[in-house]
Enzyme design. Structure first.
Site: not given
Length: 175
Positions: A92-96
């Protein structure tokens, strides 16, 4: 850049189940320690929770409740609070990283993370939690033999991670 230079301190652990339902670890003094590579230093322990599939903390994890909310994840609804999380890799995302850091701040995140592959996004979440909130959640990477042995342990087995720069040890059973 390797995220292995964060400061180190203690991380807290999860509670154990009642003695009548707890597994018998009377022979745990002979249980092996597993060597690993430190990704994020610190000390943490908790009941082992091995994810069957990768998890994205962004959109797949509720940092307030501490549970997996990805509807298609095989462990949907499982709590990571205070666990020693075994996660082969993330997705998934770097926002994780921001969701993981927030879960750690809230006390709803794992106490330690063991991975099969380095993940800089997961590491960043733990480093940010350490720097901003003073809460350490170590991350260790193990080889295939150690991964197989650790994931074969019963869910909830107490697992300890002692991760320092240059040295990382993982122990299972009461300690």
């Amino acid at each position: 850049m390797k995220p292995d230079s964060a400061p180190s301190s203690a991380a807290s652990s999860a509670t154990s189940s009642a003695a009548s339902t707890a597994p018998d670890y009377s022979a745990a003094s002979t249980a092996p320690d597993y060597s690993a590579v430190t990704v994020v230093p610190g000390n943490g322990q908790g009941g082992m929770l091995a994810l069957q599939e990768p998890l994205s903390f962004w959109g797949g994890y509720d940092a307030q409740a501490g549970t997996i909310i990805e509807a298609r994840h095989p462990q949907f609804g499982a709590s990571l609070r205070g666990s020693c999380l075994l996660m082969a890799r993330a997705k998934g995302s770097s926002s994780s990283s921001s969701v993981l850091a927030e879960a750690i701040r809230n006390g709803t995140g794992p106490a330690a993370i063991i991975m099969r592959e380095r993940d800089l996004i997961v590491a960043l979440g733990c480093i940010v939690a350490s720097e901003l909130y003073g809460i350490e959640v170590p991350i260790a990477v193990v080889d295939d033999a150690s991964w197989q042995a650790l994931t074969a342990l019963p869910a909830g087995t107490p697992v300890r991670v002692q991760a320092e720069a240059g040295r990382c040890t993982i122990g299972a059973g009461p300690g």
